[in-house]
Each structure stands twice: as C-alpha cells, then as structure tokens.
Write a protein that holds these residues in place. Structure first.
Motif, PDB file in Angstrom:
ATOM      1  N   ARG A  47       0.851  -1.182   0.000  1.00 14.63           N
ATOM      2  CA  ARG A  47       0.000   0.000   0.000  1.00 14.63           C
ATOM      3  C   ARG A  47       0.887   1.231   0.000  1.00 14.63           C
ATOM      4  NH1 ARG A  47      -5.650  -1.178   0.812  1.00 14.63           N
ATOM      5  NH2 ARG A  47      -5.898  -3.115   1.988  1.00 14.63           N
ATOM      6  N   SER A  48       0.374   2.290  -0.589  1.00 10.37           N
ATOM      7  CA  SER A  48       1.135   3.525  -0.702  1.00 10.37           C
ATOM      8  C   SER A  48       1.671   3.954   0.658  1.00 10.37           C
ATOM      9  CB  SER A  48       0.242   4.612  -1.284  1.00 10.37           C
ATOM     10  OG  SER A  48       0.981   5.758  -1.558  1.00 10.37           O
ATOM     11  N   GLY A  49       2.944   4.312   0.700  1.00 10.06           N
ATOM     12  CA  GLY A  49       3.535   4.784   1.941  1.00 10.06           C
ATOM     13  C   GLY A  49       4.185   3.697   2.768  1.00 10.06           C
ATOM     14  N   ARG A  50       3.900   2.418   2.444  1.00  8.99           N
ATOM     15  CA  ARG A  50       4.518   1.302   3.172  1.00  8.99           C
ATOM     16  C   ARG A  50       5.760   0.847   2.407  1.00  8.99           C
ATOM     17  NH1 ARG A  50       0.279  -1.029   6.205  1.00  8.99           N
ATOM     18  NH2 ARG A  50       1.886  -2.281   7.190  1.00  8.99           N
ATOM     19  N   VAL A  51       6.599   0.052   3.085  1.00 11.15           N
ATOM     20  CA  VAL A  51       7.820  -0.384   2.411  1.00 11.15           C
ATOM     21  C   VAL A  51       7.526  -1.480   1.389  1.00 11.15           C
ATOM     22  CG1 VAL A  51       9.387   0.255   4.272  1.00 11.15           C
ATOM     23  CG2 VAL A  51       8.355  -2.037   4.231  1.00 11.15           C
ATOM     24  N   SER A  52       8.418  -1.596   0.421  1.00  8.49           N
ATOM     25  CA  SER A  52       8.239  -2.586  -0.639  1.00  8.49           C
ATOM     26  C   SER A  52       8.363  -4.000  -0.075  1.00  8.49           C
ATOM     27  CB  SER A  52       9.280  -2.370  -1.734  1.00  8.49           C
ATOM     28  OG  SER A  52       9.067  -1.133  -2.353  1.00  8.49           O
ATOM     29  N   PRO A  53       7.499  -4.916  -0.530  1.00  7.56           N
ATOM     30  CA  PRO A  53       7.464  -6.279  -0.008  1.00  7.56           C
ATOM     31  C   PRO A  53       8.469  -7.203  -0.690  1.00  7.56           C
ATOM     32  CG  PRO A  53       5.706  -5.976  -1.589  1.00  7.56           C
ATOM     33  CD  PRO A  53       6.447  -4.666  -1.525  1.00  7.56           C
ATOM     34  N   THR A  54       9.174  -7.979   0.101  1.00  7.81           N
ATOM     35  CA  THR A  54      10.114  -8.939  -0.471  1.00  7.81           C
ATOM     36  C   THR A  54       9.696 -10.382  -0.203  1.00  7.81           C
ATOM     37  OG1 THR A  54      11.488  -8.743   1.501  1.00  7.81           O
ATOM     38  CG2 THR A  54      12.085  -7.343  -0.344  1.00  7.81           C
ATOM     39  N   THR A  55       8.557 -10.564   0.488  1.00 10.47           N
ATOM     40  CA  THR A  55       8.005 -11.909   0.644  1.00 10.47           C
ATOM     41  C   THR A  55       6.488 -11.850   0.422  1.00 10.47           C
ATOM     42  OG1 THR A  55       7.449 -11.711   3.001  1.00 10.47           O
ATOM     43  CG2 THR A  55       9.690 -12.468   2.479  1.00 10.47           C
ATOM     44  N   ALA A  56       5.903 -13.015   0.163  1.00 12.02           N
ATOM     45  CA  ALA A  56       4.451 -13.092  -0.049  1.00 12.02           C
ATOM     46  C   ALA A  56       3.710 -12.678   1.225  1.00 12.02           C
ATOM     47  CB  ALA A  56       4.060 -14.506  -0.465  1.00 12.02           C
ATOM     48  N   ASP A  57       4.302 -12.984   2.384  1.00 10.80           N
ATOM     49  CA  ASP A  57       3.668 -12.610   3.658  1.00 10.80           C
ATOM     50  C   ASP A  57       3.592 -11.100   3.839  1.00 10.80           C
ATOM     51  OD1 ASP A  57       3.158 -15.184   4.353  1.00 10.80           O
ATOM     52  OD2 ASP A  57       4.928 -15.416   5.628  1.00 10.80           O
ATOM     53  N   HIS A  58       4.637 -10.380   3.380  1.00 12.58           N
ATOM     54  CA  HIS A  58       4.581  -8.911   3.434  1.00 12.58           C
ATOM     55  C   HIS A  58       3.378  -8.410   2.641  1.00 12.58           C
ATOM     56  CE1 HIS A  58       9.274  -8.521   3.879  1.00 12.58           C
ATOM     57  NE2 HIS A  58       8.698  -9.032   4.964  1.00 12.58           N
ATOM     58  N   VAL A  59       3.180  -8.996   1.467  1.00 10.40           N
ATOM     59  CA  VAL A  59       2.082  -8.567   0.599  1.00 10.40           C
ATOM     60  C   VAL A  59       0.746  -8.827   1.297  1.00 10.40           C
ATOM     61  CG1 VAL A  59       0.960  -8.837  -1.645  1.00 10.40           C
ATOM     62  CG2 VAL A  59       3.450  -9.122  -1.458  1.00 10.40           C
ATOM     63  N   ALA A  60       0.625 -10.027   1.845  1.00 11.97           N
ATOM     64  CA  ALA A  60      -0.615 -10.403   2.518  1.00 11.97           C
ATOM     65  C   ALA A  60      -0.894  -9.495   3.711  1.00 11.97           C
ATOM     66  CB  ALA A  60      -0.535 -11.868   2.963  1.00 11.97           C
ATOM     67  N   ALA A  61       0.165  -9.168   4.456  1.00 11.19           N
ATOM     68  CA  ALA A  61      -0.002  -8.323   5.641  1.00 11.19           C
ATOM     69  C   ALA A  61      -0.505  -6.938   5.249  1.00 11.19           C
ATOM     70  CB  ALA A  61       1.330  -8.212   6.389  1.00 11.19           C
TER      71      ALA A  61
END
Ligand code: AMP
Ligand code: MG
Length: 323
Positions: free
Chosen positions: A142-156
C-alpha cells in the motif's frame, strides 16, 4: 485472499486471472509486484485504488522479452545497448511511446513516454509469457509502506483486499529496479536501484547524467523534473462546476449538468474507479475536438477521487508557458 505456492497450475491461473482484468501479486527479482493488464484501463484503475496512491504515478510495464518492449516504446541506441546488457534484469528503461502504443493512458499517467522492463525471475517471466499482455506492476505494497520482499509482506499489507498472491519465496535482489531515461542520446538516471551507475557507464562507455531528483517517494508525483511533460489538456480547465457556461465543454461525473455542447462522462453512476479509467482518454478526446475550456463537475475527494482531483487541479493550474 489466497497465497498460492508457485506451480504450473498457479502460474496458468495467475495468467488467466490477469487476462480477465484481475490483480495478481507475484515475485520478481527486485520486490513483489502487484500486476494488472496494462492495456485494461479499468484494471489499472483498480490497481491504483488497491494501492491507495493519492496521485497517478506512471507505472512500470513488464514484458517477457526485449522485442516486446519495442512494441510499446521506441528503442534508441542507448536503450538497445542497455537492454542487451541488463535484460532480463533490474533495469527499467523510459522510452518514447510508439505512435500506435495501445497501453491504457492511465498506466503511463498520460505521459508520452513509457517505463518498461524485462524482469529476471523465472516465475514472473512465465506469468508474463502466459498472460500474453503487458503487465503494469508497481511494488505490491500500500502507498507509503515499504516494498514487499516476501508473499507474507504482501498479505499483511492487503489482507482480503487482494485475491491472488503467487508465493515464490523471498525476492533475491530486494531493492527496486534502476530507472534510466533512454529517450535521448545520453542516458539519464531517474532512480538509483539494483543496477549501479558505474555498471551502466561501463556498458555505454559514457557518463550517465543524474536527474535532479533520484529519490523515490510514491506519495509524490513521479520524477518532478519531468512534470512539464505530463499530459495537460490544451483547453483551460474549470473545477467544481455547478453549471456549464457558454463555449465550455463538459466533463461530467454522475448525471450530467444540462448542456448541449461537447461532453464526456467520467462515470454516469458516479463510480470513482470507472472515472479514473476514463480520465486521461476523455481529456484527450475533448482536446481533439478543439474544446477551448472544460467545466469539470465536482468529484468527491475520497479514494481514487483524491488522485483524480490531484490530476485535474494540476490541469487547471495556470500554465507557465504558452502551449
Ligand atoms: P514502482 O512503484 O517501483 O513501480 O515505480 C514506478 C516509478 O517509475 C514511478 O514512480 C516513476 O518514478 C517511474 N516512472 C514510470 N514511468 C515513467 C515515465 N514515463 N517517466 C519517468 N519516470 C517514470
Ligand atoms: Mg513502490
């Protein structure tokens, strides 16, 4: 939301879902991308809505092979040299759009240039190949959050707001792609990233110009030095119109105001995603018919309305130079 491990079936399903206009998060060598069909304006608008971007930043278009990049962007000698050296890989090239480029205007935020790359990730390449359409994919956060490097980051970050995540483990590079403006004779570094300036200079045998601002903040308009090249309609723009004046064209949102002249309706049912999908094409259409001024009906400043209003406010701002 479903996190699906990489498999032949997952890749085929992801490709099909993308072709149907869906959003799919998938791994690349840099970070996880949130992909949509870049030729489908509604899908691109849904992507901006999901990310919650307050402005329409131009998106990076992903293709599985360099020859497909040249279908959308005009290759220069600099572009060909860098593509030969770094593709597939974490380098994004900004090119002039081909005259018949059929990407959704919204994907490039109405610019006459397109940012494009071939990622070096087996799963990403298979999805792109099977989808058969260019995929716009900003980082899957989401805008303003850090870029995801795992699928769990994306899900969170997205929770149930996202239907389909392809899990390919941790991304090997972990930082964003380097962005180079390759439209001219000299390469211009727009964003520092995984490919270094020294690597690029070695390939080109020439110095790389560094753009005034190479930091990246997705809550701000992209590449401020290049804002002048952003598409602004030739016509004057009047916001929050409650009535249409003589000689004005109308850009309607919801049931149109009474008007007999030129008119475009962003969304009759007042849907902000549909309005975003139509925005750039409708501004262009009103310009094409030679409208001198455009009255824009009020658009609520919520959700995608924020990005739409940001764009319209900039179109309505006094122009520094006569066009
Ligand atoms: P990302 O969120 O990693 O996909 O970053 C996309 C970024 O690419 C934008 O914020 C811009 O900085 C850059 N970009 C995309 N298209 C263009 C373009 N046509 N010209 C200049 N920069 C671009
Ligand atoms: Mg990002």
């Amino acid at each position: 939301m479903t996190i699906r491990p990489t498999s032949t079936e997952t890749i085929a399903d992801a490709a099909r879902y993308l072709r149907q206009g869906g959003l799919v998060a998938f791994p690349t060598e840099t970070v996880y991308g949130l992909g949509v069909d870049a030729t489908n304006a509604m899908a691109v608008a849904a992507l901006y809505a999901a990310k919650g971007r307050p402005v329409f930043n131009p998106l990076i278009i992903h293709v599985p092979r360099p020859d497909l990049a040249w279908v959308f962007g005009v290759p220069t000698p600099v572009a060909r040299a860098l593509a030969a050296a770094f593709w597939p890989g974490p380098l994004t090239l900004v090119l002039r759009k081909q005259p018949d480029c059929w990407l959704a205007d919204l994907a490039t935020a109405g610019l006459d240039t397109v940012a494009i790359r071939v990622p070096a990730h087996r799963t990403a390449l298979q999805i792109l190949e099977q989808a058969g359409c260019p995929i716009a994919a900003p980082s899957a956060n989401r805008s303003g959050r850090v870029s995801p490097t795992t699928a769990d980051h994306v899900a969170a970050d997205f929770g149930d707001a996202l239907e389909f995540i392809v899990d390919g483990g941790a991304t090997p590079v972990g930082v964003e792609s380097t962005i180079v403006d390759a439209t001219g004779e000299k390469a211009v570094l727009l964003r520092a990233g995984a490919v270094t300036r020294a690597q690029i200079e070695r390939v080109l045998g020439a110095a790389v110009v560094v753009a005034a601002e190479t930091t990246h903040d997705e809550t701000k308009p992209a590449s401020p030095g290049r804002l002048a090249s952003h598409y602004a309609p030739r016509a004057a723009v009047r916001l929050e119109a409650q009535a249409v004046q003589d000689g004005e064209a109308l850009l309607a949102f919801g049931p149109p105001l009474t008007h007999t002249g030129a008119m475009q309706t962003l969304s009759l049912r007042g849907d902000l995603v549909e309005a975003a999908a139509n925005l750039f094409a409708m501004l262009r259409a009103l310009d094409t018919i030679g409208a001198q001024s455009i009255a824009v009906m009020p658009i609520p400043d919520i959700g995608l309305g924020e990005a739409i209003n940001d764009r319209l406010r900039r179109a309505a701002a006094p122009r520094p130079t006569k066009r």
